[in-house]
Design a protein around this motif. Structure first.
Motif, mmCIF file in Angstrom:
data_model
loop_
_atom_site.group_PDB
_atom_site.id
_atom_site.type_symbol
_atom_site.label_atom_id
_atom_site.label_comp_id
_atom_site.label_asym_id
_atom_site.label_seq_id
_atom_site.Cartn_x
_atom_site.Cartn_y
_atom_site.Cartn_z
ATOM 1 N N UNK A 1 0.923 -1.384 0.010
ATOM 2 C CA UNK A 1 0.048 0.080 -0.084
ATOM 3 C C UNK A 1 0.880 1.249 -0.059
ATOM 4 N N UNK A 2 1.997 1.154 0.709
ATOM 5 C CA UNK A 2 2.912 2.234 0.847
ATOM 6 C C UNK A 2 3.401 2.645 -0.716
ATOM 7 N N UNK A 3 3.968 1.349 -1.222
ATOM 8 C CA UNK A 3 4.550 1.632 -2.648
ATOM 9 C C UNK A 3 3.364 2.352 -3.557
ATOM 10 N N UNK A 4 2.287 1.687 -3.573
ATOM 11 C CA UNK A 4 1.221 2.077 -4.355
ATOM 12 C C UNK A 4 1.112 3.488 -4.089
ATOM 13 N N UNK A 5 0.714 3.953 -3.079
ATOM 14 C CA UNK A 5 0.427 5.404 -3.132
ATOM 15 C C UNK A 5 1.723 6.522 -3.288
ATOM 16 N N UNK A 6 2.723 5.841 -2.923
ATOM 17 C CA UNK A 6 4.080 6.660 -3.354
ATOM 18 C C UNK A 6 4.021 6.755 -4.714
#
Length: 122
Positions: free
Chosen positions: A78-83
């Motif tokens: 999720x962190x990679x997605x929104x980054x």
């Protein structure tokens, strides 16, 4: 276990397909305003769709594992997605000077398609 990793992958693939369709529909709608507007919608929705694929690969890529590891993979995905979405939006607006309204419309349409795809039961 009622939810297998394979079922999660199938759900992710279905959601990503819905996101791609929503992105194309929004881009076609903005084609009336011109090619840069349509391209901006494609970039916005495409960023969310690609980022969802990356998140799914990270979250579901390790197979069956302990709860702590699975939860950590989910959070990292999720962190990679929104980054990835944030970086794409900033680059599209600041570097390529794409119009902001269709860019955000593409992001919103792809995000809502994800919600819709996951709420409809088959």
């Amino acid at each position: 276990m009622s939810n297998s990793v394979a079922a999660g992958r199938r759900l992710a693939q279905r959601a990503i397909a819905w996101q791609a369709v929503a992105t194309v529909l929004v881009a076609l709608a903005f084609l009336v305003k011109g090619l840069p507007w349509s391209l901006a919608a494609l970039v916005g929705g495409g960023a969310v769709t690609l980022a969802a694929w990356v998140a799914a690969m990270v979250a579901l890529g390790g197979g069956v594992s302990p709860a702590g590891t699975a939860f950590a993979r989910l959070l990292v995905g999720m962190a990679l997605k929104w980054l990835l979405v944030l970086v794409t939006v900033v680059v599209a607006l600041a570097v390529f000077r794409l119009p902001g309204v269709p860019l955000l419309a593409g992001v919103i349409a792809a995000t809502l398609a994800l919600v819709l795809a996951n709420s409809i039961r088959r």
